[in-house]
Design a protein around this motif. Structure first.
Motif, PDB file in Angstrom:
ATOM      1  N   THR A  58       0.808  -1.227   0.000  1.00 15.74           N
ATOM      2  CA  THR A  58       0.000   0.000   0.000  1.00 15.74           C
ATOM      3  C   THR A  58       0.844   1.281   0.000  1.00 15.74           C
ATOM      4  OG1 THR A  58      -0.176  -0.151   2.419  1.00 15.74           O
ATOM      5  CG2 THR A  58      -1.983  -1.088   1.150  1.00 15.74           C
ATOM      6  N   HIS A  59       2.189   1.164   0.009  1.00 11.80           N
ATOM      7  CA  HIS A  59       3.000   2.377   0.236  1.00 11.80           C
ATOM      8  C   HIS A  59       2.817   3.421  -0.875  1.00 11.80           C
ATOM      9  CE1 HIS A  59       5.983   0.854  -2.640  1.00 11.80           C
ATOM     10  NE2 HIS A  59       6.547   2.041  -2.603  1.00 11.80           N
ATOM     11  N   ASP A  60       2.594   2.985  -2.108  1.00  8.29           N
ATOM     12  CA  ASP A  60       2.411   3.938  -3.223  1.00  8.29           C
ATOM     13  C   ASP A  60       0.945   4.006  -3.681  1.00  8.29           C
ATOM     14  OD1 ASP A  60       4.957   5.041  -3.483  1.00  8.29           O
ATOM     15  OD2 ASP A  60       5.641   3.577  -4.963  1.00  8.29           O
ATOM     16  N   TYR A  61       0.023   3.669  -2.789  1.00  7.16           N
ATOM     17  CA  TYR A  61      -1.408   3.629  -3.115  1.00  7.16           C
ATOM     18  C   TYR A  61      -1.914   4.940  -3.733  1.00  7.16           C
ATOM     19  CZ  TYR A  61      -6.422   2.685  -2.271  1.00  7.16           C
ATOM     20  OH  TYR A  61      -7.770   2.484  -2.409  1.00  7.16           O
ATOM     21  N   ALA A  62      -1.376   6.073  -3.251  1.00 12.77           N
ATOM     22  CA  ALA A  62      -1.871   7.385  -3.713  1.00 12.77           C
ATOM     23  C   ALA A  62      -1.036   7.977  -4.846  1.00 12.77           C
ATOM     24  CB  ALA A  62      -1.907   8.375  -2.543  1.00 12.77           C
ATOM     25  N   LYS A  63      -0.001   7.264  -5.258  1.00 12.32           N
ATOM     26  CA  LYS A  63       0.993   7.857  -6.179  1.00 12.32           C
ATOM     27  C   LYS A  63       0.378   8.386  -7.483  1.00 12.32           C
ATOM     28  CE  LYS A  63       5.492   8.130  -7.570  1.00 12.32           C
ATOM     29  NZ  LYS A  63       6.729   8.496  -6.893  1.00 12.32           N
ATOM     30  N   GLU A  64      -0.660   7.736  -7.975  1.00  8.93           N
ATOM     31  CA  GLU A  64      -1.238   8.171  -9.254  1.00  8.93           C
ATOM     32  C   GLU A  64      -2.572   8.904  -9.095  1.00  8.93           C
ATOM     33  OE1 GLU A  64      -0.902   4.935 -12.118  1.00  8.93           O
ATOM     34  OE2 GLU A  64       1.228   4.688 -11.650  1.00  8.93           O
ATOM     35  N   TRP A  91       3.937  14.216  -1.873  1.00  8.23           N
ATOM     36  CA  TRP A  91       2.587  14.223  -1.289  1.00  8.23           C
ATOM     37  C   TRP A  91       1.999  12.832  -1.096  1.00  8.23           C
ATOM     38  CZ3 TRP A  91      -0.325  18.466  -4.663  1.00  8.23           C
ATOM     39  CH2 TRP A  91       0.331  19.700  -4.493  1.00  8.23           C
ATOM     40  N   HIS A  92       2.408  11.874  -1.933  1.00  7.21           N
ATOM     41  CA  HIS A  92       1.678  10.603  -1.959  1.00  7.21           C
ATOM     42  C   HIS A  92       1.856   9.744  -0.711  1.00  7.21           C
ATOM     43  CE1 HIS A  92       5.603   9.254  -3.439  1.00  7.21           C
ATOM     44  NE2 HIS A  92       5.235   8.010  -3.143  1.00  7.21           N
ATOM     45  N   GLY A  93       2.908   9.997   0.078  1.00  8.03           N
ATOM     46  CA  GLY A  93       3.074   9.253   1.326  1.00  8.03           C
ATOM     47  C   GLY A  93       2.010   9.654   2.350  1.00  8.03           C
ATOM     48  N   TYR A 117       5.620   8.179   5.916  1.00  7.16           N
ATOM     49  CA  TYR A 117       7.002   8.687   5.908  1.00  7.16           C
ATOM     50  C   TYR A 117       7.908   7.976   4.913  1.00  7.16           C
ATOM     51  CZ  TYR A 117       5.338  11.241   9.937  1.00  7.16           C
ATOM     52  OH  TYR A 117       4.614  12.078  10.746  1.00  7.16           O
ATOM     53  N   HIS A 118       7.352   7.169   3.981  1.00  7.12           N
ATOM     54  CA  HIS A 118       8.243   6.338   3.165  1.00  7.12           C
ATOM     55  C   HIS A 118       9.115   7.125   2.199  1.00  7.12           C
ATOM     56  CE1 HIS A 118       5.303   6.437  -0.261  1.00  7.12           C
ATOM     57  NE2 HIS A 118       6.372   6.197  -0.990  1.00  7.12           N
ATOM     58  N   THR A 119       8.732   8.354   1.846  1.00 10.10           N
ATOM     59  CA  THR A 119       9.514   9.127   0.874  1.00 10.10           C
ATOM     60  C   THR A 119      10.591   9.975   1.543  1.00 10.10           C
ATOM     61  OG1 THR A 119       7.582   9.220  -0.569  1.00 10.10           O
ATOM     62  CG2 THR A 119       9.356  10.757  -1.063  1.00 10.10           C
ATOM     63  N   VAL A 120      10.256  10.632   2.640  1.00  5.41           N
ATOM     64  CA  VAL A 120      11.211  11.580   3.246  1.00  5.41           C
ATOM     65  C   VAL A 120      11.779  11.101   4.580  1.00  5.41           C
ATOM     66  CG1 VAL A 120      10.069  13.504   2.092  1.00  5.41           C
ATOM     67  CG2 VAL A 120       9.515  13.032   4.476  1.00  5.41           C
ATOM     68  N   ALA A 135      13.162  -0.693   1.697  1.00  8.23           N
ATOM     69  CA  ALA A 135      12.685  -1.647   0.682  1.00  8.23           C
ATOM     70  C   ALA A 135      12.294  -0.925  -0.603  1.00  8.23           C
ATOM     71  CB  ALA A 135      11.503  -2.453   1.223  1.00  8.23           C
ATOM     72  N   ASP A 136      11.719   0.274  -0.465  1.00  6.14           N
ATOM     73  CA  ASP A 136      11.337   1.088  -1.619  1.00  6.14           C
ATOM     74  C   ASP A 136      12.556   1.410  -2.494  1.00  6.14           C
ATOM     75  OD1 ASP A 136       9.605   2.669  -3.195  1.00  6.14           O
ATOM     76  OD2 ASP A 136       9.983   4.448  -1.989  1.00  6.14           O
ATOM     77  N   TYR A 137      13.692   1.528  -1.852  1.00  4.04           N
ATOM     78  CA  TYR A 137      14.939   1.936  -2.512  1.00  4.04           C
ATOM     79  C   TYR A 137      15.706   0.757  -3.105  1.00  4.04           C
ATOM     80  CZ  TYR A 137      19.153   5.032  -2.705  1.00  4.04           C
ATOM     81  OH  TYR A 137      20.229   5.798  -3.082  1.00  4.04           O
TER      82      TYR A 137
HETATM   83 FE    FE Z   1       6.562   6.404  -3.053  1.00  5.55          FE
END
Ligand code: FE
Ligand code: GDP
Ligand code: FE
Ligand code: FE
Length: 195
Positions: A58-64, A91-93, A117-120, A135-137
Motif C-alpha cells: 500500500t505504500h504507493d497507493y496514492a501515487k497516481e 505528497w503521496h506518502g 514517511y516512506h519518501t522523506v 525496501a522502496d529503494y
Molecule cells: Fe513512493
C-alpha cells in the motif's frame, strides 16, 4: 492466503486486486518488488512479515491520484501545509496513509506511519518505517548505480541502509537543483550527519 485480521480485513489476493486498480502495471510491479524486499527485511530484523507485506503493498497507493485531489486532501486532513511548497512527488506518502485508512480500513498506526514517511523519512523511525523506506529503494526492480551498495548495507544494518539512502537521495536531489523539503533535512541530520 489470508492475513490474520489483526491489520486488515482482506486477503492478500483481495488487497492486490485493490492496489492494482490504483496504478499502472509498471508501478504495480514495483510495489510487488517492495513487498519481496520488505518481507525479507522483516524476517531479518524481527518485524511482523504480515505488517511488512501490507505496508509495502500500500505504500504507493496514492501515487497516481490526481494533483487536485491530493492538494485538497492535504488541506482537509490537516496534513503539513508546507508540503504544498515542495512539489507533488512528496505528497503521496502522507496522502496515501489517509486514503488506505479510509478506503482499505487499515488502522494500524505503525503501518500508516510507514506509508506516511516512506519518501522523506523522519528522525525517529520504527523498524517497520525503516524497512519500508529502505525496501522502496532496494527492491529487485531498482537499477540505479549505488543500489548494490544499498542492498549490501541492508544485509548488515537497517540503520546504515537508512543513512545510505538518505545521503544518496539528498545528493541526487541537490544534483538536480530540486527543492529540499525541510523534513528530508531533518532525516539527514539525524541519520547521516556526524554529531
Ligand atoms: Fe513512493
Ligand atoms: P517512489 O514513490 O517509489 O517513486 O519513491 P519515493 O516515494 O521514495 O520518492 C518519490 C520521489 O520523491 C523521488 O523522486 C524522490 O527523489 C523525491 N523526493 C524525496 N525527497 C524529496 C525532497 O525533499 N524534495 C523533492 N523535491 N523531492 C523529493
Ligand atoms: Fe523511497
Ligand atoms: Fe515506491
Amino acid at each position: 492466503l489470508f492475513y490474520g485480521e489483526k491489520y486488515i480485513n482482506l486477503s492478500r489476493k483481495e488487497l492486490l486486486e485493490k492496489v492494482q486498480t490504483q496504478m499502472s502495471s509498471q508501478r504495480f510491479k514495483h510495489v510487488l518488488g517492495v513487498e519481496t524486499a520488505a518481507v525479507e527485511l522483516a524476517q531479518r530484523y524481527g518485524v511482523s512479515t504480515e505488517a511488512a507485506s501490507i505496508a509495502a503493498l500500500t505504500h504507493d497507493y496514492a501515487k497516481e491520484r490526481n494533483h487536485g485531489e491530493m492538494h485538497d486532501l492535504i488541506i482537509s486532513a490537516n496534513l503539513d501545509l508546507e508540503l504544498l511548497q515542495y512539489g507533488s512527488e512528496i505528497w503521496h506518502g502522507p496522502v496515501g496513509a489517509i486514503l488506505v485508512k479510509k478506503e482499505l480500513g487499515i488502522q494500524d498506526a505503525d503501518i500508516l506511519n510507514a506509508i506516511h514517511y516512506h519518501t522523506v523519512g523522519r528522525p525517529e523511525m520504527s523498524l517497520l518505517e525503516q524497512i519500508i523506506y529502505v525496501a522502496d529503494y532496494i527492491e529487485p526492480g531498482r537499477v540505479f548505480p549505488v543500489v548494490s551498495e544499498a542492498r549490501k548495507a541492508a544485509e548488515t544494518s537497517l540503520a546504515e541502509a537508512v543513512a545510505f539512502e538518505t545521503e544518496h537521495t539528498l545528493l541526487h536531489l541537490i544534483g538536480q537543483k530540486r527543492k529540499i523539503y525541510p523534513k528530508t533535512i531533518d532525516t539527514y541530520n539525524t541519520w547521516v550527519a556526524k554529531p
